[in-house]
Structure formats: C-alpha cells, structure tokens
Design an enzyme around this catalytic site. Sequence first.
Site, short mmCIF file in Angstrom:
data_model
loop_
_atom_site.label_atom_id
_atom_site.label_comp_id
_atom_site.label_asym_id
_atom_site.label_seq_id
_atom_site.Cartn_x
_atom_site.Cartn_y
_atom_site.Cartn_z
NE ARG A 208 3.24 4.53 -15.07
CZ ARG A 208 2.48 3.66 -14.04
NH1 ARG A 208 3.45 3.94 -12.49
NH2 ARG A 208 2.24 1.87 -14.49
CG PHE A 225 10.10 8.84 -4.83
CD1 PHE A 225 11.10 8.60 -3.28
CD2 PHE A 225 9.49 10.22 -3.99
CE1 PHE A 225 10.95 9.26 -2.57
CE2 PHE A 225 9.23 10.82 -3.14
CZ PHE A 225 10.58 10.02 -1.77
CG ASP A 246 13.86 5.66 -7.37
OD1 ASP A 246 13.01 5.29 -7.26
OD2 ASP A 246 14.53 4.50 -6.65
CB CYS A 334 1.33 4.57 -1.55
SG CYS A 334 2.81 4.00 -1.51
N1 SAH Z 1 6.58 6.39 -9.27
C1 SAH Z 1 6.97 5.43 -9.97
C2 SAH Z 1 6.61 4.57 -8.33
C3 SAH Z 1 7.99 4.49 -7.51
S1 SAH Z 1 7.66 3.45 -6.03
C4 SAH Z 1 6.41 4.75 -11.14
O1 SAH Z 1 5.24 5.08 -11.65
O2 SAH Z 1 6.57 3.61 -11.66
C5 SAH Z 1 8.59 4.31 -5.26
C6 SAH Z 1 9.99 4.89 -5.38
O3 SAH Z 1 11.20 5.45 -4.07
C7 SAH Z 1 10.85 3.23 -5.98
O4 SAH Z 1 11.52 3.34 -6.94
C8 SAH Z 1 12.35 3.67 -4.79
O5 SAH Z 1 13.51 2.50 -5.15
C9 SAH Z 1 12.21 4.55 -4.18
N2 SAH Z 1 13.29 5.21 -3.17
C10 SAH Z 1 12.42 4.96 -1.60
N3 SAH Z 1 13.42 5.22 -1.21
C11 SAH Z 1 13.84 6.97 -1.51
C12 SAH Z 1 14.43 8.15 -1.27
N4 SAH Z 1 14.73 7.69 0.07
N5 SAH Z 1 15.65 8.85 -2.20
C13 SAH Z 1 15.51 8.30 -3.59
N6 SAH Z 1 14.49 6.91 -3.66
C14 SAH Z 1 13.85 6.36 -3.43
#
Ligand code: SAH
Length: 390
Positions: A208, A225, A246, A334
Amino acid sequence: MKNFKAILTPKGERWFRSGHPWIFEDDVLSLNDAENGEIAALYNPGNVFLGWGFYSRHSRISFRFITSNPEIPDQTYWLETLQKALERRKKFLDFNQACRIVFSEADGIPGLIADWYAGHLVVQTLIPGIDRILNELYNLFYELLKPYSILIRNDFEARSLERLPRENRALYGQVPEKVRIEEGPIQYEVDLWSGQKTGAYLDQKENRLHLVSYSQSQGRVLDCFCYTGGFALHLAGKSDEIIAVDDSASALELGRRNAELNGFDNIHFLKKNIFDYLKEADEQGLKFDLVILDPPPFARKKSDVASALRGYQELNRRALRCLNPGGILSTYSCSHNITESLFLEILSHSAPKAGGKILLLEKRMQAGDHPVVLTFPESLYLKGLIIQKA
Ligand code: SAH
C-alpha cells in the site's frame, strides 16, 4: 513427564529433512499414546531423534515441527522464541502502528498468529497444541509487551477442521470496538472484534505504501476488493478520483469513516461483486490510470486451483482492458497454491487480450513482518505484480 513418541516413515523423514515443517498422517509409522495437542518427540525409523512437534489428531497434518533442541519446549523455550520474534520486528514495530509480531512457523511457534494494533494485541490459535499452552503464552505476551488488551480471535473456519471451538474472547483488559492505527501518512480504524483476519490486512502494508509512487494527480483509480479503504486511502491524496469496490457492507462503512478521518472526499465506495463490476466496466469502456486487484484466496485447496485460475484470469483480463495507455495494474494473489510462476502465466495469458503491450515492472510480496521460510513454500503466500500497459 510422559514422553509421547512418533516414528516417521523413511519418506516422512526425507520430507522432514528437506526443512518442511508439516508432517502428514501418511508419513507417520507409529505413535504411542499422544493426546490431541500434545508435544511429541519425532524419531526416524532407526530410532534417531529428529525433533519436537505439536500433534493434531483431527488434521491431515499430524505434526507441526517446533524445534530440534534435545529438551522438550518449555516456558523458557517459548520466552526465548517470542523474544527473537520481537527482535526480528524491531524494524517494523512502532507503538501506534500495526504489525504482525508472531507469524506461526516462520517464528518457531507453529499455529500461532499475533498482531499488534497500537497497543492492543490480537491472537489467533490455529491448532490444539497452541490452545493447550495459551495460558503460558498469554503470561509471556503480557510480560514482554504490556499491551492494553489481548483479544483471542478464534472465529475462523480452519479451526473446525481441527474440531476446535470457534469463539472470540478478551483474554485481558478492555478490548475496544475500534482501534485507530497509523500507516505512513494515513490513519485508519480497525474493527478488532469482527473485522476480517485479525482486523486488517497487515500483509499488504508495504505494498500500500509503495504503490503511492505510481499515482498521478490527475489519475483515476479503481481499487478492487478495497476492504476498509486499504490502497484507496493511500492513493486518495495523490489522485483525482477513486472508485473503491467491495461486497462487504461493513467493510465499506468503515472505509467511508476512514476516508472522512483522513479528510478525503474523492473516494467513492461501491458495494458490488467485482466480477460484475469489471464486466460492466469493460463493456462500457470505462478507463482508469491505476487498477488494484487484491482478491481473497481463490485456491484454498489444491483442488480449487483450476477454478481459481479461471477467476484470476477473468479479473486480470478485464482489469487490463480497463487501463488507459501507460496505466498501471497492481495485482495480487494470496493463495499459497498459486505459485509466482503460475501467477505470471495467468497474466501472460491475459496480456494478448488487453489491447496493448503489457510490461512487468515489479514483483512484490507480503510485508517483512510476515517472513517466509524458504524450505516451506506455503509461507510465501502473497504474490504481487506491478504491470504497465505500454
Ligand atoms: N486490499 C485490502 C484487502 C482486501 S481483502 C486492503 O489492503 O486492506 C479481500 C476483500 O475482498 C475483502 O474485503 C472481501 O470483503 C472482498 N471480496 C471477496 N470477494 C469479493 C467479490 N466477489 N466481490 C467484491 N468483493 C469481494
């Protein structure tokens, strides 16, 4: 003290000597009397002592290797091991920030995760062995760190595989609902009790902070996401507009609060399935200068790999198509079952359909407070690629 003893098969011994810390049930020749979660002495078929491991009766991973010291791990061993983990974190641990301070096998305490959130400690225990010594660990954490509070976040699914109860409880002190932490120039609130993981995705912290160097003041950013704002918060001050998507309403609500907390009004949080969003964006010809793809693990099991590949391919293909010329895709996986070379292959398959030449600028990985054991490939789980559409 009772001496639980397990004898490994010759194949099990070879695997053990390769440095992999998991011993699977097929690789155990015999086991006397071990209780679930007990520490057992591991021997080869010729009765040569190999080391100590936590026994898990209900898992396919029967033992998790702890140490080859001749003495069984005791309070002193755990103290020294925790001290080493903290020493290793000196570079990363700042009181008001968040940091992983124990990362399971990498820190010599398999099955234990401990994250620091500005003075509050959140602990996850993955195996019965750690549940059994939790009180000892609790005392050591208290002595070494003097945290304001300690929360056990054991509500995650993998505990069911070990037939362990799923519960969250305060071990010590008043655990606040939200904790405010600093990450570089940004502040954000973390929901310790019900946020994902232990509250935040600490493994992405360095990525980030790093991605900011790619932002452009006139740029349009798509954070896919986005969880509680992660990448978007870092980029907001250096971009024109951000769409942050998200499908978790609670994550987005906290994301909006975090944007407000930092004084940003250019992040538009959107509740939507990313697959749908990207399909529509692609069909409508929406374009961005920077796209982040940080999905959850699609391949938790080996048997998920084929469908995960399709998922990653679709996301990455569509994301590349939504980039302006010169635009950047910052894409992650991941899933420990998706290796870096497989991830690169996914991207190279997506490239011909991207509408431009695709260049790999950088490879990224999980933050340094999540160290990788080189003989334990599963511990390198987060792979990142920074890609440009030329
Ligand atoms: N980039 C973020 C972490 C992402 S974790 C950070 O730096 O903090 C993955 C995220 O994907 C979670 O918040 C989860 O709610 C979301 N997620 C999972 N499947 C999804 C989908 N099909 N569409 C949208 N969001 C999704």
